[in-house]
Design a protein around this motif. Sequence first.
Motif, short mmCIF file in Angstrom:
data_model
loop_
_atom_site.label_atom_id
_atom_site.label_comp_id
_atom_site.label_asym_id
_atom_site.label_seq_id
_atom_site.Cartn_x
_atom_site.Cartn_y
_atom_site.Cartn_z
N GLN A 1 0.81 -1.23 0.00
CA GLN A 1 0.00 0.00 0.00
C GLN A 1 0.84 1.28 0.00
O GLN A 1 0.49 2.25 -0.69
CB GLN A 1 -0.95 0.00 1.20
N GLN B 1 -13.26 -2.42 6.92
CA GLN B 1 -12.39 -3.57 7.22
C GLN B 1 -13.04 -4.42 8.30
O GLN B 1 -12.41 -5.34 8.83
CB GLN B 1 -11.03 -3.09 7.75
N ASN C 1 -6.42 -8.37 12.81
CA ASN C 1 -7.10 -8.11 11.55
C ASN C 1 -8.54 -8.59 11.65
O ASN C 1 -9.00 -8.99 12.71
CB ASN C 1 -6.37 -8.76 10.36
N SER D 1 -9.48 -11.26 6.19
CA SER D 1 -8.05 -11.23 5.89
C SER D 1 -7.34 -12.43 6.51
O SER D 1 -6.43 -13.02 5.90
CB SER D 1 -7.41 -9.94 6.40
N ASP E 1 -10.78 1.11 4.98
CA ASP E 1 -9.99 1.27 3.75
C ASP E 1 -10.56 2.41 2.93
O ASP E 1 -11.79 2.60 2.90
CB ASP E 1 -10.08 0.00 2.88
C1 GCU Z 1 -7.05 -5.25 6.06
C2 GCU Z 1 -7.29 -4.06 5.18
C3 GCU Z 1 -6.06 -3.74 4.34
C4 GCU Z 1 -4.84 -3.63 5.23
C5 GCU Z 1 -4.69 -4.87 6.07
C6 GCU Z 1 -3.49 -4.75 7.01
O1 GCU Z 1 -6.95 -6.40 5.28
O2 GCU Z 1 -8.40 -4.28 4.37
O3 GCU Z 1 -6.22 -2.53 3.66
O4 GCU Z 1 -3.70 -3.46 4.45
O5 GCU Z 1 -5.86 -5.07 6.83
O6 GCU Z 1 -3.61 -5.13 8.17
O7 GCU Z 1 -2.43 -4.31 6.55
#
Ligand code: GCU
Length: 329
Positions: A73, A148, A212, A216, A239
Amino acid sequence: MAGAAGAALLLAACGGGDDNGGGGGGGTTMRLALNQTEDHPSYVALDNFGTALEENADGWGIEVYPNETLGAQAEALQLVSDGSVDMAIVSGTQLENLNDDFVTFNLPRVFDDVEHQMNVIHDPEITGDLYASLEESNGFTVLGGFTQGARSIYTTEGPVETPEDLAGMDTRVQESDLHIAMAEALGGNGTPMAYGELYTGLQSGVVDAAENNEVSYFTQRHYEVAPHWSYTNHLVGLDYLIINTDLLESISEEDRAAFDEAWTAAYEEHTQLWADATQEAIDGATEGGATFTEVDDAAFAEPLEALADEFITTDSQRELYDAARAAAE
Ligand code: GCU
């Protein structure tokens, strides 16, 4: 390094740059960076967003690149800034590092649940200025976001039932000072790390824990290496969808209306998919050997509440926080 080099190659293969108008006033197929798998609700909703655009806007479409193919990201955000990638899904934690007003929506307990969160973040009266705030400095606009869901702790050894149980455990968090403090409030040692590195991090013992949502946890297969899930439900995470501002401004008024309509349909679909995806993830991880444990909620509550006082330090953060809380009542 490998990710960035891979992204450069892929971008070269795609021809690089935008070719708006090349086909006589029409749009282009936009590249969208995502760090999730193709069976994650974000991929599904974004793919459908692209299909709706192809049908309703002149020449516009979206190609979603999943699994960090265009970079993690932090890199994807840079690529959207400089226009070599058009759009990305980035976690709120990434934006917190560019404008500390975004900290507000990354706080534990600011959102009660997914519905409350979606109402706040898609209310232009609350978020209008915030979403335009990075246009001049960073060249991108925030369009809104996906939930999320509720995030909880999971560990390689466990389960964790009180903050004391997490003591001494290196706990992976996203790259955010707030979330490092949050890991500490939960009892562990906050260790920032990119999402795509986490499976190996847990497997090799570089970290002992992470936090998380179930989706995920399952789609990244973290349950294979950290099978103890503990329902701390400490945060409803967020997000954002970001887009290069020059590109956004090049869309004709008529196509922009179709674009906005398709994006609204996409985040609504995402919210609808979320509950089922969560249940499927729990079932799948359980089948794979994971256990899901309830925790002592009261023991975690107080240190988490204290984070708002510590991290809300400016008037604009306070204003966003109050507006979000008012929408819950
Ligand atoms: C979630 C989220 C992601 C993030 C990820 C993380 O999956 O949707 O955008 O990058 O958590 O813990 O890094």
